[in-house]
Design a protein around this motif. Sequence first.
Motif, mmCIF file in Angstrom:
data_model
loop_
_atom_site.group_PDB
_atom_site.id
_atom_site.type_symbol
_atom_site.label_atom_id
_atom_site.label_comp_id
_atom_site.label_asym_id
_atom_site.label_seq_id
_atom_site.Cartn_x
_atom_site.Cartn_y
_atom_site.Cartn_z
ATOM 1 N N GLU A 867 0.842 -1.211 0.000
ATOM 2 C CA GLU A 867 0.000 0.000 0.000
ATOM 3 C C GLU A 867 0.872 1.254 0.000
ATOM 4 N N PHE A 868 1.950 1.214 0.769
ATOM 5 C CA PHE A 868 2.866 2.348 0.789
ATOM 6 C C PHE A 868 3.482 2.550 -0.580
ATOM 7 N N ILE A 869 3.940 1.444 -1.217
ATOM 8 C CA ILE A 869 4.565 1.561 -2.545
ATOM 9 C C ILE A 869 3.558 2.123 -3.542
ATOM 10 N N GLY A 870 2.306 1.655 -3.457
ATOM 11 C CA GLY A 870 1.302 2.141 -4.402
ATOM 12 C C GLY A 870 1.007 3.617 -4.236
ATOM 13 N N ARG A 871 0.894 4.082 -3.028
ATOM 14 C CA ARG A 871 0.590 5.495 -2.815
ATOM 15 C C ARG A 871 1.773 6.363 -3.222
ATOM 16 N N GLU A 872 2.992 5.914 -2.953
ATOM 17 C CA GLU A 872 4.165 6.658 -3.370
ATOM 18 C C GLU A 872 4.302 6.647 -4.891
ATOM 19 N N PHE A 874 1.917 6.203 -7.287
ATOM 20 C CA PHE A 874 0.875 6.916 -8.039
ATOM 21 C C PHE A 874 0.606 8.319 -7.488
ATOM 22 N N ALA A 875 1.432 8.789 -6.535
ATOM 23 C CA ALA A 875 1.250 10.144 -6.000
ATOM 24 C C ALA A 875 1.546 11.171 -7.094
ATOM 25 N N ILE A 879 -4.048 8.866 -11.441
ATOM 26 C CA ILE A 879 -4.431 7.446 -11.260
ATOM 27 C C ILE A 879 -4.851 7.271 -9.806
ATOM 28 N N ASP A 880 -6.048 6.777 -9.639
ATOM 29 C CA ASP A 880 -6.589 6.567 -8.297
ATOM 30 C C ASP A 880 -6.165 5.173 -7.812
ATOM 31 N N ALA A 919 -4.294 3.918 -17.465
ATOM 32 C CA ALA A 919 -5.411 3.646 -16.569
ATOM 33 C C ALA A 919 -5.696 4.865 -15.708
ATOM 34 N N SER A 920 -6.911 4.928 -15.210
ATOM 35 C CA SER A 920 -7.313 5.996 -14.285
ATOM 36 C C SER A 920 -7.505 5.467 -12.868
ATOM 37 N N GLY A 921 -7.456 4.143 -12.677
ATOM 38 C CA GLY A 921 -7.622 3.571 -11.365
ATOM 39 C C GLY A 921 -6.921 2.235 -11.249
ATOM 40 N N VAL A 922 -6.398 1.945 -10.052
ATOM 41 C CA VAL A 922 -5.687 0.689 -9.766
ATOM 42 C C VAL A 922 -6.190 0.176 -8.420
#
Length: 998
Positions: A867-872, A874-875, A879-880, A919-922
């Motif tokens: 979750e941390f990697i994803g937020r960092e 796609f920050a 992309i949501d 993509a617009s969301g992951v």
Amino acid sequence: MASESVLSQGLNSYSIDLPDIRNASFTYSDERGFLYIAGSNGLFRFNGRTTRQLVIRDPSQDSILHSQNIQSSLFPAADGGLWFTTYEALHRYDPEVEEFRTYQYTENKPHANSRVFREGYRAILLSNNKDTLWLKAKDQLLGFDLLRQRFVGPGPVTRGNFFATGSGANGEPLFIGLPWNYGKGIDLISRKNKRWTVKAVPDSTRFYHGVATGSGEFYLGGTYGLYRYRTGNSDQSGIAKVLAPSLPNHSLTHLTYDSLRRKLILYYPDYGYLAYNPVAGEVVQLRPPNGKQFGAAWLAPGGSHWLTSTEGYDVVMPESPLKDAWVSLPYDYCVTEGGGGHTCRTQNGTFREVGEIFDPVVEDTHTNLSASTEPTDIRSTIGMPDKKEFFADQSGRIYQMGNEALYVLNKPRQKISTFHFARGLGRGIADFGEDRIIAVTEGRVGWMTIENDTVRIRQSDHGLGFPEGAQYTFLRRLNERTIAVASRSTGFYIGQLTQGELRLTDSIHVGVEVFDLVFDPEGEVYYLGSATGLWRYQNGRLARIELSDNGDDVLQVWALSIDQQGILWLGTSAGLFSHLDGQTRRYTELDGLPAGEIFEPFPVIAQIDGSLLFTTSNGVLRVNPTELQPDNTPARPYISQLWINGAESDRKIQMERDNRLDLDYYQNDVQVRLSTASGATPWETYRLKVRLTGDYDFSQTVGNDAPLRLPGLRWGHYTLTVGAINHNGVTVGKSTYQLVIDPPFYLRWWFILLTMLTLSSVLYLVHYMLVRRALAREVRRRELQEHLALERDRIAEEVHDDLGGQLSSIMFLAQSLALSATEKKGVSQEIQRIGELARGAILNVRDIIYTLDASRSSLRDLYDQFEFIGRETFAGLPIDFKGVVNLPPVVRELSSKEKRNLTLLVKESFNNIIKHAGASGVVLCLTARGSGDYTLSIQDDGVGMAATKQNSDDRGVKFGLRNMQRKCEEIGANLRIEHVAPSGTRIVINYPKSEQES
């Protein structure tokens, strides 16, 4: 071998020579069937045929007693042994171990004055309750306690010899003997309340012997015959002479009382032996067997034997179980006529008509064809052959078959005619009335006609159907319309009279020569007598009926007949047999059959009154079968000798005592001699049927006293069953022995158990060592893992503290420079690039620290990292990012390899979405189960894999996918990429990899 003689009143007796015994005086029959005989040269055991001396030994000195002369009767012990005395001591014989024990009396006096009685012993009385044996040692009357096996308080001293013993009214012992001065009268010694009384009973007679008959009554033998003495104080007490007309007034020296028949056996030196019944006053003269003279007689318990002792060699049976059922008739051959009567030919050649029952004393008319007035043999007068067999028809004619002629006797005309024929006639005719007679020759069956002094056998115009040249031997009429014709080699034929003509109805081929044939209509069975025994033919099947249990091999069965009770009678080469319901019985001289009778190949005739007529070598014999009861006198088979591996063994005593023999595996060659104990029937000759069951079955019939070898027995448990079969074919005794051959030691249960325990211990020890080694390895591995974990923590701390701090400083410094140099555009971009690189390095350092950190190895920690990697990642991008987690309370821990590869897979997937998916969301989803299995999925709503491949470098995509697949395989997971409608891609990672997925 037993020989027959007559004692008295038609009673049969048997005597048997016992050459080893001298001056036989006393006998005893035990329940095992042995007869013990005491003589002046020792104790002998008689089994019904042979004697064996039992040498009396003194076990205390391990020596043979000097004197083997037995001085007393044989008294039974409670456990089956025998008590008796020799001149030197009291003895006990134990038949179970075949050993003797010796007892001598020692006076109960001070040691210096006590003495041991070493001579003069004589046992005289066994008490009523059989717990005390009374005897004399010299002049001292003694008692011996059989239970405690010790001498008890002595009685009075008496110099006279006791010749009668018994019990008084109070049950106490009572002894009658000669007076002290060996004079006239008797001395009476009795005991009451443990007090002894000696009383002289005067009389004018000198007495020699006496016997007790019970209830205080004694009979005495004196100078002038038989006397009776009664105890008590009544008018009939005292000594009185027995007055009977047939009793001699001479010296009576010996008496024996037969308690079963209640008779006195009296011996007068001048008159011999008499049997006297005191109740009826009957006197019978007894004649000894074979002209021998009785010297002394002794009655065994039960009254079954007398022993003559003139030479000491004879055992005589006073009565035998034989029935006087056989009657010899003065004929040499008889036939049954059609009207139910019988015609017999006498031994001088004349013929006699008799009624339904033969009676030789009835004076019937007869036809004597001799020219002289004296009876002569008409066969020699007219040249008739010396053949016994003849036949009779319904008109009264007698047909005598010759070799080349037929002799016909016309009884009404008293004329014999001779008719010649070309071929020999067979035995038998079938008379159907009106001179219609069926006869056979060697090659033809047909109607017999006599024309011009010539006998012819013709067939009808249509033929009888019997084959020509079949070597016919005899013809037998089965019923009013049926005949059977035997052939020499093929079997027999059945013919039936239908509408006046005889037709062949059946042809039965049995492959044996048939001597005689009968038909049992109830069971529709044919019985065939042949040279190979008795055969049974039914429903097309031929079976031989075994007669070997009666002691014979293959018997020649000459003649057959079925009586009114359905009993099949057989005249054979070994005598007469009967057969009913599968049981075969043989009749011999022991059943009253006259000695020397030989059953020849002639018919057996069943009479209307139930009696039977048999033609023998000595004439015609008549018997009533109901009087022939089988002999069921018991006999016990036993093992008289035992050999193990060729050497005689004394373990037969153990085998007889325990009915069991235990051997080692190498003692597997066993030989036994089987005998039969039946002293009560010394005339009997037994056969022994032996059956061994166990690992294999073995059955054999052997003769008495015959050895039987059982070689090469495999180890195991066997049961040896021996049955004694008497002359009637009746099993009258059976013994069973258990034969146990132990296996080799390596096959015994204890060795197998010990081996299994040893092997189990070794296996357990090996297993224990392997487990300890595995545990040691696991401890070392865990210690190494702990060490590595500590080392990783140290490296992570150093990287975090030193390298992470320095990179953070660089990143903050680059940001500061970028803010201060915004007007200088080129410099600002370079500084910004340095900051991005520092920021990426910090994220990689974070990933490395997470991988090395052993305290963060759960799936929950993995999800937090993703979750941390994803937020960092796609920050700042359009992309949501969304994370979904579904984890049980407790799940397994992940290895460093798993954390590292999964982190790289997620980062690679995020980068591919940014670069190619548009993509617009992951959505990242981590789902786990309690067993430790988990599923990780990453889904976007981009253009999908097909559009990605068209708008990008195909080689780069393939390389990235192969790299992701490889990292999944390294940790045992499976990678699957799916297209999501209407657009998008889903990457699924499953752990562990299933067989279908693999």
